[in-house]
Scaffold this active site. Structure first.
Site, PDB file in Angstrom:
ATOM      1  CB  SER A 149      -0.912  -0.021   1.232  1.00  0.00           C
ATOM      2  OG  SER A 149      -1.845   1.037   1.182  1.00  0.00           O
ATOM      3  CB  SER A 158       3.313   0.870   4.732  1.00  0.00           C
ATOM      4  OG  SER A 158       4.651   0.906   5.216  1.00  0.00           O
ATOM      5  CG  ASP A 159       6.327   2.330  -1.120  1.00  0.00           C
ATOM      6  OD1 ASP A 159       7.465   1.874  -0.852  1.00  0.00           O
ATOM      7  OD2 ASP A 159       6.030   2.750  -2.248  1.00  0.00           O
ATOM      8  CB  ALA A 160       9.975   3.350   1.930  1.00  0.00           C
ATOM      9  CB  SER A 161       6.956   4.277   6.921  1.00  0.00           C
ATOM     10  OG  SER A 161       8.168   4.040   7.609  1.00  0.00           O
TER      11      SER A 161
END
Length: 553
Positions: free
Chosen positions: A239, A286-289
């Site tokens: 996401s 998640s993608d890189a936060s």
């Protein structure tokens, strides 16, 4: 509790009773700090292995993303030591995207756009098989691929070479082929970047991007792609920091700012659309936060909490893991992350591990390098270079006609290393009998005394680059030279080893080639075709003319 985990017996986890019991026992044995730690995927890089083993042993995260070095034997031993120090087996992830993202100790392979140019699903399967076996041999069990993004906005620097082109049918053929091969070999696949990138010219690393499609358009494109992957059992979805305002506004015309929140912190996108409408039952990461697409929206600590509260099961990366693990734990205690959501996220992480058999063994399968593997990779590189146009019949190159070649180039741009690398192709041409002169980047262009001008561009997908374009002033050295175009007086060839849309800035260049990947193997493949020893590919996975009709001439 077991009755609350029946969904884990269904696709894509398909846990049997033994695996389900392991998830139950493991969850119950953990305190809330350890449970929160399972929801984090941390960076792993560098050669200080003792320090890292100790650090990971203290933190006990659920997963790591390893940036591997060239010593495959050493990396294998390091991964074994990390797993030995883990109380619960780790998910070990990597971005298996090919080209310069190929594993440094392994076989270099083309990137997705090059494979889409060849459009041979059996070849994509063979390359995926090679990638998966080499990845598994050093302990990787989770890949953040395939990419389902649609390369629609030609100026987008973030999709470009990472995706399988602009046609959803082409993307589906190749992305799902990679997914099936990976998962057959025990490597969990991840489709990304939910809810779909490629219609915004910007980069999530720098800004929250927007998917501007109507829901009718979205369901016919991205919806179709994600549903196909889900129906075929993909284990994970990433996401991303991409908003899909049409979906929020469809549900509530007064959604306002919420409509433009990134998916990574949007419960409607993760829970209602992905899990509800599309029926995804796997793990959402998640993608890189710490990308600006999220960090520009809310503080880092809040972002980690909202990622889990909004339906993701794992946070990708943390620069302050102790504090952020504690923050997620405390949010679960306070109810900011509902107890059921916290329980669901942790058990899905454990279920992904069990679905890969990690509850039984983390032993890495050996990899025997077969001569055929290099042959497959070499063939893939050789078949990819695409001759878009050769209006004046300049090709093949001939040392008699084109002996003195002037090369104009900014080199190969490596944003992760903040470096520019030199092309090997000029030396390859010199070995063919040409006299090759390099026009130093940023110096005034002077074509006198040359028989052919060769432009070489080396910009693959460039993270944190807002735009990719031809900067004629920098390329040709000054204001006056920026307005010169050598092809009105000399044979001129332009080759892109990456971004496939330079014709938008150079529509009248007579000979243009897309080669998709900056890797040396691709440069060698291009030389073979330039010399007429290999046929050119004529199939483009995107519109290389970028919609500009004059670029065809």
């Amino acid at each position: 509790m077991p009755s609350r985990l029946d969904h884990l017996t269904k696709s894509p986890f398909n846990l049997d009773r033994e695996a389900l019991d392991w998830v139950t026992r493991t969850f119950q044995a953990l305190d809330d700090t350890a449970r929160a730690a399972q929801l984090f995927n941390l960076n792993s890089r560098g050669d200080d292995r003792e320090t890292e083993i100790a650090r990971l042993g203290e933190l006990q995260p659920g997963s790591i993303t390893r940036y591997f070095g060239a010593d495959g034997t050493g990396e294998r031993a390091h991964m074994a030591a990390i797993q030995a120090g883990a109380g619960i087996p780790l998910l070990v992830s990597a971005d298996l995207e090919g080209s310069r993202m190929s594993l440094p100790f392994g076989t270099a392979v083309p990137n997705p756009l090059a494979l889409a140019a060849v459009d041979d699903v059996e070849l994509t399967e063979a390359i995926s098989d090679l990638m998966a076996r080499e990845a598994r041999s050093v302990g990787i069990n989770w890949s953040f691929t395939p990419v389902l993004d649609i390369n629609a906005a030609f100026r987008s620097p973030i999709v470009a070479t990472r995706g399988y082109g602009s046609d959803p049918a082409l993307i589906e053929r190749h992305a799902l082929a990679q997914m099936r091969v990976f998962q057959h070999l025990g490597l969990a696949a991840t489709v990304k970047h939910w809810p779909g990138e490629g219609y915004d010219e910007r980069d999530q690393h720098l800004v929250t991007t927007i998917n501007p499609l109507s829901m009718e358009e979205w369901r016919a494109t991205f919806g179709r792609l994600y549903k196909a992957a889900i129906d075929q059992g993909v284990k994970s979805v990433m996401s991303a920091h991409i908003a899909l305002p049409a979906y929020l506004l469809e549900r509530d015309p007064d959604a306002g700012e919420e409509a433009y929140l990134p998916a990574s912190v949007s419960a409607p996108l993760n829970t209602a659309l992905l899990r509800g409408e599309l029926g995804f039952n796997g793990l959402i990461v998640s993608d890189a936060s710490e990308m600006t697409g999220l960090s520009g929206v809310m503080p880092a600590l809040d972002a980690k909490i909202e990622i889990i509260a909004s339906g993701c099961d794992m946070v990708l990366f943390s620069s302050k893991p102790e504090a952020e693990i504690a923050a997620v734990r405390d949010a679960a205690h306070s109810g900011r992350i509902p107890a059921e959501r916290f329980h669901d996220a942790v058990t899905r992480v454990l279920a992904l591990k069990a679905s890969l058999g990690l509850h039984r063994s983390v032993e890495m399968p050996p990899h025997v390098r077969e001569p055929a593997a290099q042959e497959v990779a070499s063939e893939a590189f050789a078949r990819a270079p695409t001759l878009v146009k050769d209006r004046n019949g300049t090709l093949p190159l001939d040392p008699e006609k084109h002996r003195r070649i002037l090369v104009v180039s900014g080199g190969i741009v490596e944003p992760m290393q903040n470096a520019r690398l030199d092309f090997k192709l000029p030396d390859m041409l010199a070995a063919e009998g040409f006299e090759v002169t390099l026009n130093p980047y940023g110096t005034p262009l002077d074509t006198d005394g040359h028989d052919l001008v060769l432009y070489l561009f080396g910009e693959e997908t460039l993270l944190t680059r807002g735009r990719i374009f031809l900067d004629w002033r920098a390329l040709h050295g000054d204001f006056r030279a920026a307005m010169k175009r050598p092809w009105t007086s000399l044979p001129t060839v332009m080759i892109s080893f990456g971004f496939p849309y330079y014709l938008y800035d150079a529509p009248r260049v007579p000979t243009y080639i897309n080669a998709y990947s900056t890797h040396e193997a691709m440069q060698a493949a291009v030389v073979e075709a330039l010399m007429g020893r290999r046929p050119w590919n004529r199939s483009s996975p995107v519109d290389p003319f970028a919609g500009a009709p004059d670029a065809r001439y």
